[in-house]
Write an enzyme that holds these catalytic residues in place. Structure first.
Site, PDB file in Angstrom:
ATOM      1  N   ARG A 239       1.009  -1.284   0.039  1.00 23.93           N
ATOM      2  CA  ARG A 239       0.045   0.122   0.112  1.00 23.93           C
ATOM      3  C   ARG A 239       0.970   1.268   0.162  1.00 23.93           C
ATOM      4  O   ARG A 239       1.857   1.390   0.773  1.00 23.93           O
ATOM      5  CB  ARG A 239      -0.780   0.142   1.198  1.00 23.93           C
ATOM      6  CG  ARG A 239      -2.047  -0.778   1.107  1.00 23.93           C
ATOM      7  CD  ARG A 239      -3.147  -0.367   0.199  1.00 23.93           C
ATOM      8  NE  ARG A 239      -4.203  -1.235   0.076  1.00 23.93           N
ATOM      9  CZ  ARG A 239      -4.690  -2.383  -0.604  1.00 23.93           C
ATOM     10  NH1 ARG A 239      -3.483  -2.508  -1.452  1.00 23.93           N
ATOM     11  NH2 ARG A 239      -5.651  -2.808  -0.573  1.00 23.93           N
ATOM     12  N   GLU A 268      -2.900   8.159  -4.564  1.00 24.23           N
ATOM     13  CA  GLU A 268      -3.088   7.236  -5.798  1.00 24.23           C
ATOM     14  C   GLU A 268      -4.457   8.119  -6.511  1.00 24.23           C
ATOM     15  O   GLU A 268      -5.378   8.200  -6.033  1.00 24.23           O
ATOM     16  CB  GLU A 268      -3.508   5.837  -5.723  1.00 24.23           C
ATOM     17  CG  GLU A 268      -2.080   5.024  -5.451  1.00 24.23           C
ATOM     18  CD  GLU A 268      -2.365   3.529  -5.120  1.00 24.23           C
ATOM     19  OE1 GLU A 268      -3.786   3.102  -5.185  1.00 24.23           O
ATOM     20  OE2 GLU A 268      -1.531   2.979  -4.741  1.00 24.23           O
ATOM     21  N   HIS A 287      -0.766   0.496  -9.543  1.00 19.88           N
ATOM     22  CA  HIS A 287      -1.593  -0.440  -8.582  1.00 19.88           C
ATOM     23  C   HIS A 287      -2.156  -1.392  -9.363  1.00 19.88           C
ATOM     24  O   HIS A 287      -3.336  -1.816  -9.347  1.00 19.88           O
ATOM     25  CB  HIS A 287      -2.504   0.444  -7.448  1.00 19.88           C
ATOM     26  CG  HIS A 287      -2.963  -0.403  -6.492  1.00 19.88           C
ATOM     27  ND1 HIS A 287      -3.375   0.364  -5.373  1.00 19.88           N
ATOM     28  CD2 HIS A 287      -3.406  -1.557  -6.221  1.00 19.88           C
ATOM     29  CE1 HIS A 287      -3.585  -0.368  -4.177  1.00 19.88           C
ATOM     30  NE2 HIS A 287      -3.658  -1.762  -4.905  1.00 19.88           N
TER      31      HIS A 287
END
Ligand code: GLV
Length: 321
Positions: A239, A268, A287
């Protein structure tokens, strides 16, 4: 008979949506960005189940609004740091994730990142496309070997274990840092447990595989990066907030570490003007560690199956609260 209502915050996994539509009254948010909070509050009040993605922030207000009728929120992800679990539990709402599906796919991506940053794959591709490959000269592209090097895995869960399995083919020496000792895995793979500082100061590749929680947030900042060797690489597929991005940028610019390859950032998406994007020694992917077509679909179907079980009063496959 009135069908139970399900809200899906994206239309991305048609197989999952179809499965839900065969049983329930399903409303899908067709935009490609998360529904705003007021929409989630409204849907929580109206629906019996919601299927979410990792960038849907499910806070206390949304859960409070679902009190009484909302039975389940099924996150199409293994991580669930986007949901206030405590508030969900207090309102009797089950939260589920999708474990046991993505570990191999994420481990593949971890190795893709290790190899790409070490052997300058992305750097080389960029040079070719930019017309910089005008003479046969390997010197600008000299990389670092992966085989035989020391790999430090921070967080030896499912994904970490699959990374260890892959590292065997590369004849790497593997060390791990975890809260609990993994005796079985130590015996099976010959891995050695070390403290985080030792992992950082001795390993050539440090790969992060911990969940995001108050204990792991900013786990890697200036102090930790300062412990790493100038020849070492940091890999993050867990993360974004686990690594302090500004500290990473400073460490890369100062040559404190050789490179980094990260699939997750904070925030993000990373803003296009972020200074770290100017650095040649980092690879950033959007991601996508779990995003093979097969795994992506299987995770959607698993989330749908959690909803089906909850709404049909059957045993829910993967509750987290
Ligand atoms: C992806 O990031 C996941 O948690 O599944």
């Amino acid at each position: 008979m009135i069908k139970q209502k399900v809200f899906a915050t994206r239309a991305r996994v048609p197989e999952a949506i179809k499965l839900l539509q065969s049983l329930f009254d399903v409303e899908v948010w067709h935009e490609n960005t998360p529904p705003p909070k007021n929409v989630l509050i409204e849907k929580a009040a109206l629906c019996n189940a919601i299927m979410t993605e990792v960038d849907d922030q499910i806070d206390e207000d949304i859960l409070e609004s679902g009190k009484g009728n909302l039975k389940i929120i099924a996150n199409r992800a293994v991580g669930y740091n986007n949901i206030n679990i405590e508030a969900a539990t207090s309102h009797n709402i089950t939260i589920t994730n999708t474990p046991g599906i993505l570990a191999e796919t994420c481990a593949d991506m971890t190795f893709a990142l290790i190899l790409s940053i070490a052997r300058k794959v992305v750097f080389g591709d960029r040079a070719v496309r930019n017309g910089e490959w005008t003479v046969f000269d390997q010197v600008p592209y000299l990389g670092t070997d992966v085989y035989g090097k020391k790999l430090g895995i921070v967080g030896l869960g499912d994904i970490g274990e699959k990374v260890v399995k892959r590292s065997i083919g590369f004849e790497m020496d593997v060390y791990y840092h975890a809260r609990t000792e993994k005796t079985e895995l130590e015996e099976k793979y010959g891995v050695t447990r070390l403290g985080l500082d030792e992992i950082l100061s001795t390993c050539d590749y440090v790969s992060l595989h911990v969940p995001l929680n108050p204990e792991t947030e900013q786990m890697i900042s200036s102090k930790e990066l300062g412990l790493m060797q100038e020849s070492s690489f940091l890999i993050n597929t867990s993360r974004g907030p686990i690594v302090d991005l500004d500290a990473l940028n400073t460490a890369l610019t100062a040559g404190q570490i050789k490179g980094a390859a990260i699939d997750v950032t904070d925030p993000e998406p990373i803003p296009i003007g972020h200074p770290i994007l100017k650095n040649e020694n980092i690879i950033i992917t959007p991601h996508i560690a779990s995003a093979s077509k097969a795994t992506f679909t299987a995770m959607g179907v698993a989330a749908a199956n959690n909803i089906i079980a909850a709404l049909q009063n059957n045993t829910i496959p993967s509750p987290v609260n």
